[in-house]
Design a protein around this motif. Structure first.
Motif, mmCIF file in Angstrom:
data_model
loop_
_atom_site.group_PDB
_atom_site.id
_atom_site.type_symbol
_atom_site.label_atom_id
_atom_site.label_comp_id
_atom_site.label_asym_id
_atom_site.label_seq_id
_atom_site.Cartn_x
_atom_site.Cartn_y
_atom_site.Cartn_z
ATOM 1 N N TRP A 36 0.880 -0.965 0.093
ATOM 2 C CA TRP A 36 -0.224 -0.017 -0.120
ATOM 3 C C TRP A 36 0.849 1.307 -0.060
ATOM 4 O O TRP A 36 1.696 1.218 0.841
ATOM 5 C CB TRP A 36 -0.911 0.009 1.315
ATOM 6 N N ARG A 38 0.657 5.960 -0.683
ATOM 7 C CA ARG A 38 -0.276 6.787 -0.703
ATOM 8 C C ARG A 38 0.430 8.165 -1.162
ATOM 9 O O ARG A 38 1.719 8.319 -1.214
ATOM 10 C CB ARG A 38 -0.719 7.090 0.643
ATOM 11 N N ARG A 45 4.553 10.140 -4.095
ATOM 12 C CA ARG A 45 3.907 9.007 -3.411
ATOM 13 C C ARG A 45 4.745 8.268 -2.582
ATOM 14 O O ARG A 45 6.128 8.177 -2.695
ATOM 15 C CB ARG A 45 3.592 8.154 -4.510
ATOM 16 N N TYR A 94 -4.747 6.609 -1.680
ATOM 17 C CA TYR A 94 -4.004 5.057 -1.326
ATOM 18 C C TYR A 94 -4.043 4.234 -2.548
ATOM 19 O O TYR A 94 -5.264 4.127 -3.083
ATOM 20 C CB TYR A 94 -4.849 4.520 0.002
ATOM 21 N N GLY A 120 -6.531 3.535 -7.290
ATOM 22 C CA GLY A 120 -6.541 4.335 -6.197
ATOM 23 C C GLY A 120 -7.843 4.641 -5.364
ATOM 24 O O GLY A 120 -8.796 4.691 -6.161
#
Length: 127
Positions: A36, A38, A45, A94, A120
């Motif tokens: 994961w 974000r 990112r 995310y 996302g």
């Protein structure tokens, strides 16, 4: 190539919880690591958490340790991110990502290591 779909984003108040799900398809998941990441507005990112599909090796960013948990839901066949004690600085889009890692026990934290990405899901933490 594994395809990924994220779900579970939304708007929550600080201190509350949210659970994101990543649904993979099209691969032998036992050979993959799922991560994961974000991206907040105006920022690059960043890595959040990752786990082998088996769940035996995991890695977390320092900023989420103790608050976020990555785990596989065997019933739904998803890789989930449980987010507790959310803060405004957790606000971001995310992304779920996957990489074919074979039997490696090293969990990659660089986005360049991941070849498959979802579209996302937005998480907003605000009062």
């Amino acid at each position: 190539q594994v395809q990924l779909v994220e779900s579970g984003g939304g708007l929550v108040q600080p201190g509350m919880s949210l659970r994101l799900s990543c649904t993979p398809s099209g691969g032998h998941f036992s050979m993959y690591t799922f991560g994961w990441f974000r991206q907040a507005p105006g920022k690059e990112r960043e890595f959040v958490a990752a786990s082998r599909w088996s769940g035996d090796y995991k890695e977390y960013a320092d900023s989420v340790k103790g608050r976020f948990t990555i785990s596989r839901d065997n019933a739904k066949r998803t890789m989930d991110l449980q987010m507790n004690s959310l803060k405004p600085e957790d606000t971001a889009v995310y992304y779920c990502a996957a990489r074919r890692s074979g039997f490696s026990t090293t969990i990659a934290t660089s986005e360049r290591a991941y070849g498959s990405w979802g579209q996302g899901t937005q998480v907003t933490v605000s009062s």
